[in-house]
Design a protein around this motif. Structure first.
Motif, PDB file in Angstrom:
ATOM      1  N   PHE A 166       0.832  -1.205   0.000  1.00  0.00           N
ATOM      2  CA  PHE A 166       0.000   0.000   0.000  1.00  0.00           C
ATOM      3  C   PHE A 166       0.867   1.257   0.000  1.00  0.00           C
ATOM      4  O   PHE A 166       0.639   2.192  -0.765  1.00  0.00           O
ATOM      5  CB  PHE A 166      -0.912  -0.044   1.228  1.00  0.00           C
ATOM      6  N   LEU A 215       2.652   1.699  -3.320  1.00  0.00           N
ATOM      7  CA  LEU A 215       1.738   2.221  -4.342  1.00  0.00           C
ATOM      8  C   LEU A 215       1.480   3.702  -4.119  1.00  0.00           C
ATOM      9  O   LEU A 215       1.450   4.495  -5.063  1.00  0.00           O
ATOM     10  CB  LEU A 215       0.420   1.448  -4.312  1.00  0.00           C
ATOM     11  N   THR A 216       1.289   4.066  -2.848  1.00  0.00           N
ATOM     12  CA  THR A 216       1.039   5.473  -2.552  1.00  0.00           C
ATOM     13  C   THR A 216       2.200   6.346  -3.015  1.00  0.00           C
ATOM     14  O   THR A 216       2.005   7.374  -3.670  1.00  0.00           O
ATOM     15  CB  THR A 216       0.821   5.663  -1.039  1.00  0.00           C
ATOM     16  N   GLN A 217       3.421   5.899  -2.661  1.00  0.00           N
ATOM     17  CA  GLN A 217       4.584   6.704  -3.051  1.00  0.00           C
ATOM     18  C   GLN A 217       4.707   6.787  -4.565  1.00  0.00           C
ATOM     19  O   GLN A 217       4.991   7.848  -5.124  1.00  0.00           O
ATOM     20  CB  GLN A 217       5.868   6.086  -2.470  1.00  0.00           C
ATOM     21  N   VAL A 251       1.475   1.660 -11.241  1.00  0.00           N
ATOM     22  CA  VAL A 251       0.670   1.316 -10.073  1.00  0.00           C
ATOM     23  C   VAL A 251      -0.469   0.373 -10.471  1.00  0.00           C
ATOM     24  O   VAL A 251      -0.767  -0.595  -9.769  1.00  0.00           O
ATOM     25  CB  VAL A 251       0.134   2.605  -9.410  1.00  0.00           C
ATOM     26  N   LEU A 301      -8.186   0.189  -4.479  1.00  0.00           N
ATOM     27  CA  LEU A 301      -7.041   0.719  -3.731  1.00  0.00           C
ATOM     28  C   LEU A 301      -6.350   1.820  -4.527  1.00  0.00           C
ATOM     29  O   LEU A 301      -6.001   2.875  -3.987  1.00  0.00           O
ATOM     30  CB  LEU A 301      -6.075  -0.419  -3.417  1.00  0.00           C
ATOM     31  N   ILE A 351      -5.888   5.733  -3.411  1.00  0.00           N
ATOM     32  CA  ILE A 351      -4.609   6.448  -3.355  1.00  0.00           C
ATOM     33  C   ILE A 351      -4.665   7.689  -4.244  1.00  0.00           C
ATOM     34  O   ILE A 351      -4.182   8.763  -3.873  1.00  0.00           O
ATOM     35  CB  ILE A 351      -3.459   5.514  -3.773  1.00  0.00           C
ATOM     36  N   ILE A 404      -3.996  11.549  -3.133  1.00  0.00           N
ATOM     37  CA  ILE A 404      -3.018  12.459  -3.707  1.00  0.00           C
ATOM     38  C   ILE A 404      -3.686  13.770  -4.143  1.00  0.00           C
ATOM     39  O   ILE A 404      -3.092  14.842  -4.036  1.00  0.00           O
ATOM     40  CB  ILE A 404      -2.278  11.750  -4.849  1.00  0.00           C
TER      41      ILE A 404
END
Lengths: 479, 505
Positions: free
Chosen positions: A388, A391-393, A403, B183, B187, B191
């Motif tokens: 998680f 993926l966020t980064q 991603v 997911l 995200i 952002i």
């Protein structure tokens, strides 16, 4: 006094390997060696913890002790201890060489520990070779009955691919030296940034990194992985699959910081490697029957996920990569713990050999299920939290296609992880024997499961530590 | 944090999450089977009792989230532990907490092997289900949303029927594969907004393309969960193979998470995309209603019949949600509760026969009315409720949905009407055969009527069937403000698109 403390874990491991060397002269069954190695493992863990906040440089600045290196040493020590504990019986290793087995494993750990502190190319090389060659030797030590000669093939593949990777790495080092006239990372760093428009810089760095891609099993340096995983004894595979990868990630982080953050080619290259690793690993893992081979391919896929943390060139990404590889260590060790215990004589396990495990050894079945769900990236386990955050980064820095590919890969990988759980929980034992589980194994498996859960639910502590470790690196301030 | 009314004093919502887990840990240590049953019953009853004050203490005049709790969880990523309850989630939480003791009672004799593990799964499931409804942080939500699959997978795969492994694997892969892109969408939203808080993601200015992509990711995850036609294929398999309680939980609560997801995420976060896709989703809903009805008509397996009827009923719910007016959405919310009560009860009824005859075939259950009069009484009322007979709960729900549907689009609502007729056809067919059916059932000796425990499992559900059916106001009143606020969010964000939607015939 200060000097000794800086070098204490290494000195102690060196001392330990001397002791083990003398033991090999008499103790062929390896009983004493085992006890001694375990004690060394425990003390080493304590020492690494004690030296966590040491700072300094040794050997004419070739060897750097900082939070980054000490943090990795601590994890390596912990992983080493768990490998020792889960492979206590050493079922798959020939009787006559058990003592030597421990000696070489310890030397390999010594090499890895030195590797994470090396900030000079030749030191890096020497440490890497120390850890690699001892590891090459562990593979053919498997006994004939369980290895069915596959161990010899595996060993030859491991060493041949390893030597090629080393060769590429040396070639790359020669580029870097030729361009800058130095082998010290701290001098390389500013100079390389100054001439980052030269393609040779990138070629050199990538070739050096290839050596560590090999250790980590990143596509296209992955060819050894399935055969070595399958051919080596279960205990050896547990080691190969976990501890060296930590050092590989550490060194990859060190090397990646050499590249200018604004460079576009490196992220592109890493993206390609990441996608290749994920797809290759996950698709081939789908059809595996041998559980170690499956974990090998899964390891390739996880190496691909991990590259997501590296390719964004930010401290947060590196910290996440460190967190991810720690999580991977714990998850893999949990799975290998079960494999080592369920395998009665040290033979390889097919996935179907886990049938009825919930009845034969409930705790091991639970450990396997937790490990597999965690590897599959299902919350609340560490595998999810790591993926998680990666993926966020990555999405934060605009890698949307990557991603999405990663997310799809997660979905693909579910099938093979789930099939292991299915076999362990939903099948009959079919006359397979009960699996005896001793107290120590119980304790280790409970600890591993709790770690998988706790790291997943409370990642903050590790992340903060990893972030400050990154900031303490020579390249840290540039990030 | 102006969307949240923080709860001073006793943290009820946290207690709801922690208590089942704590109970599960205690169970892991114990070994007695009877203790496991009694303990789980006790824990679930306590949770049910704890949750009742949520209804009494609920302030119907505000659309803000109540009983809120807020703690920092992973500060470096701005992830928080935020809980809260509004008119949309309140009834679903109560449905979950009140249904769980019934589930424990219903599995009292049904589950004979590995009882302790079964109860542990139930308790973990309860935590994650409640968490999904009360989490206001997207990461917390997603963790619980996915974690729920593990105990549910085990429920089906271990205690299920003959093809349990196939069904469980299909369920797991289908639902999890559907939510991996969720997911990514989460995200992406983080952002854009810099926060994981669900309420803060609502009412933001997102570009149309962004909304469309996020909506599609949401839609895939939730539509599989609902399940909407054509994503429904996992449902009959899972229902048929799951143990009775597994089916009950699946039908009553898990399916609601899909529609809850539509209400909580799709509508307020991506209103423009919602309006763009509205006609297609209405079409899929109608297709689901008709498809579910016709397929149910052809089933000889009672569980499969009810499973397909669920596809139809959930089609009504999605229809109600996506007509985007007050009656439709309120009707959909009420119908979610109704479906939970009625279909749960019907699965319990099938389970009761299965415990006696070890068959789910309609043929084997023919003509048992003579031997089990009490049972038939219950079954008759629940069947009536399922076909939305006036006076029962589903009537109110379906009526509101269809009323909302007609004011939005006469064609869509008109197409859904045959679904109601089909429901009457397949339910009455089943009821008729079970009550009278063949002249003599070959196994009258095993057909003992319900005992007290079994009456106790069904009676509370029957009470709700008539309570909601005859006096729905207490249930509707808690949702008015929240639904009005929700629709306001949708319409405010997209006034120009609304006119386009009104052009729909």
């Amino acid at each position: 006094m200060k000097l000794e403390l800086l070098f204490a874990p290494e000195l102690f491991l060196l001392l330990g390997s001397l002791v083990l060397f003398f033991l090999t002269l008499g103790d062929s069954r390896g009983n004493h060696s085992r006890s001694v190695a375990t004690v060394i493992g425990v003390i080493n863990l304590g020492l690494c913890l004690f030296c966590l906040h040491q700072q300094g440089e040794l050997f004419y600045h070739a060897y750097r002790v900082d939070l980054f290196s000490q943090f990795f040493k601590l994890i390596i020590a912990a992983g080493f201890l768990v490998v020792l504990l889960l492979g206590r019986a050493l079922k798959g290793v020939r009787d006559g060489v058990r003592s030597e087995y421990y000696l070489f494993m310890l030397l390999s750990v010594l090499g890895l520990v030195m590797l994470v502190s090396s900030v000079e190319l030749l030191t890096m090389m020497v440490a890497l070779e120390l850890s690699s060659f001892t590891l090459y030797l562990l593979v053919p030590m498997r006994d004939e009955a369980t290895g069915e000669r596959a161990q010899m093939e595996a060993a030859v593949k491991y060493i041949l691919f390893g030597v090629v990777a080393t060769g590429i790495m040396l070639f790359g080092m020669s580029y870097l030296f030729g361009l800058t006239g130095t082998t010290y990372l701290s001098y390389l760093l500013p100079q390389l940034r100054f001439m980052s428009d030269q393609p040779a810089v990138l070629v050199g760095i990538v070739m050096v990194m290839a050596g560590f891609f090999y250790k980590l099993g990143v596509f296209p340096m992955h060819f050894w992985v399935p055969d070595v995983y399958q051919g080596a004894s279960n205990e050896t595979t547990a080691f190969i699959a976990s501890v060296p990868k930590l050092a590989a990630v550490a060194l990859l982080i060190r090397l990646v910081t050499l590249v200018m953050p604004a460079d576009h080619n490196m992220p592109l290259l890493l993206t390609v490697l990441a996608v290749g690793s994920m797809l290759y690993g996950n698709l081939l893992a789908l059809v595996q029957k041998d559980i170690k081979r499956m974990l090998g391919f899964s390891g390739i896929a996880h190496a691909g996920y991990l590259l997501l943390g590296l390719l964004i060139f930010k401290d947060a990404g590196f910290a996440t990569a460190i967190y991810y590889i720690m999580g991977y260590l714990v998850m893999t060790l949990a799975c290998f713990l079960v494999i080592c215990k369920v395998s009665a004589q040290g033979e390889n396990l097919k996935i179907e050999d886990l049938a009825g495990l919930h009845h034969r050894a409930p705790l091991l079945a639970l450990t396997m299920a937790v490990g597999m769900f965690a590897l599959a990236g299902i919350p609340p386990f560490v595998g999810f939290m790591g993926k998680f955050m990666l993926l966020t980064q990555a999405l934060k820095h605009g890698y949307l296609p990557l991603v999405i590919i990663t997310a799809i890969n997660t979905a693909i990988s579910l099938y093979y992880y789930l099939s292991v759980v299915r076999v362990a929980y939903c099948t009959d034992t079919e006359d397979r024997p009960m699996v005896p589980v001793d107290g120590l194994t119980r304790a280790v498996s409970v600890v591993l499961m709790l770690l998988i859960l706790a790291m997943g639910l409370a990642p903050s502590g590790i992340l903060d530590l990893a972030t400050s470790a990154i900031h303490g690196m020579p390249g840290g301030p540039f990030l | 944090m102006d969307f949240l009314i923080l709860n001073e004093g006793f943290r009820t919502l946290s207690a709801l999450l922690v208590l089942p887990l704590a109970g599960a840990i205690v169970l892991l240590i114990s070994s007695s089977v009877t203790f496991a049953r009694l303990w789980t019953l006790l824990i679930t009853t306590i949770i049910a009792a704890l949750s009742l004050p949520l209804y009494w203490g609920f302030d119907v005049s505000t659309a803000r989230y109540q009983f809120g709790e807020h703690l920092a969880w992973i500060p470096s990523l701005n992830i928080n532990y935020t809980l809260g309850l509004d008119g949309i989630s309140l009834l679903l939480v109560l449905l979950t907490t009140l249904l769980m003791p019934i589930c424990v009672l219903a599995s009292w004799k049904y589950i004979k092997t590995r009882v302790r593990e079964f109860m542990v799964c139930l308790l973990i499931l309860e935590t994650s289900m409640l968490g999904v409804f009360i989490a206001l942080d997207f990461v917390l939500f997603y963790i619980l949303w996915e974690a729920m699959l593990i105990p549910m997978y085990l429920l089906i795969a271990i205690w299920g029927g003959p093809r349990k492994v196939y069904a469980a694997t299909k369920f797991f892969l289908y639902t999890l594969a559907g939510s991996v892109l969720l997911l990514v969408a989460i995200i992406a939203l983080y952002i854009k907004t810099g926060s994981w808080s669900i309420p803060l993601m609502m009412g933001q200015e997102y570009s149309t393309l962004f909304q469309t992509l996020v909506f599609l990711a949401f839609f895939l995850a939730f539509a599989i969960k609902v399940p909407m036609f054509p994503f429904h294929t996992w449902l009959p398999a899972a229902h048929v193979e799951a143990p009775t309680v597994g089916s009950v939980i699946l039908a009553s609560i898990l399916l609601k998470m899909g529609t809850y997801g539509f209400l909580r995420f799709c509508l307020p976060i991506t209103p423009a995309a919602t309006l763009t896709f509205m006609p297609y989703i209405l079409g899929l809903s109608v297709a689901g209603i008709l498809y579910g009805g016709f397929t149910a008509l052809a089933q000889s397996d009672m569980k499969k019949l009810i499973a397909y009827s669920s596809v139809g009923h959930m089609g009504f719910v999605t229809l109600g949600i996506f007509v985007l007016n007050t009656q439709g959405v309120e009707g959909a919310l009420l119908q979610m509760i109704n479906h939970g009560v009625t279909t749960g009860a019907l699965f319990l009824c099938v389970g009761l026969i299965y415990e006696r005859t070890h068959s789910r075939e309609l043929d084997a259950a023919e003509g048992i009315g003579k031997f089990m009069p009490i049972y038939i009484t219950f079954l008759a009322f629940f069947s009536m409720s399922s076909l939305a007979f006036p006076g029962t709960n589903s009537f109110i729900g379906e009526f509101l949905i269809l009323a909302g549907g007609f004011s939005q689009s006469k064609i869509v609502a008109g197409c859904a009407i045959p679904g109601a007729v089909l429901a009457a056809a397949y339910m009455l067919r089943m009821l008729q055969r079970i009550t009278w059916g063949a002249k003599s059932n070959p196994h009258p000796e095993i057909l003992s009527d319900l005992n007290l425990r079994e009456v106790f499992t069904l009676a509370p559900l029957l009470v709700f069937v008539f309570w909601i059916g005859l006096r729905p106001e207490p249930f509707l009143s808690v949702m008015h403000t929240s639904v009005a606020h929700l629709l306001e969010q949708v319409h405010q964000a997209t006034p120009h698109l609304m006119t386009a939607a009104n052009l729909l015939p």
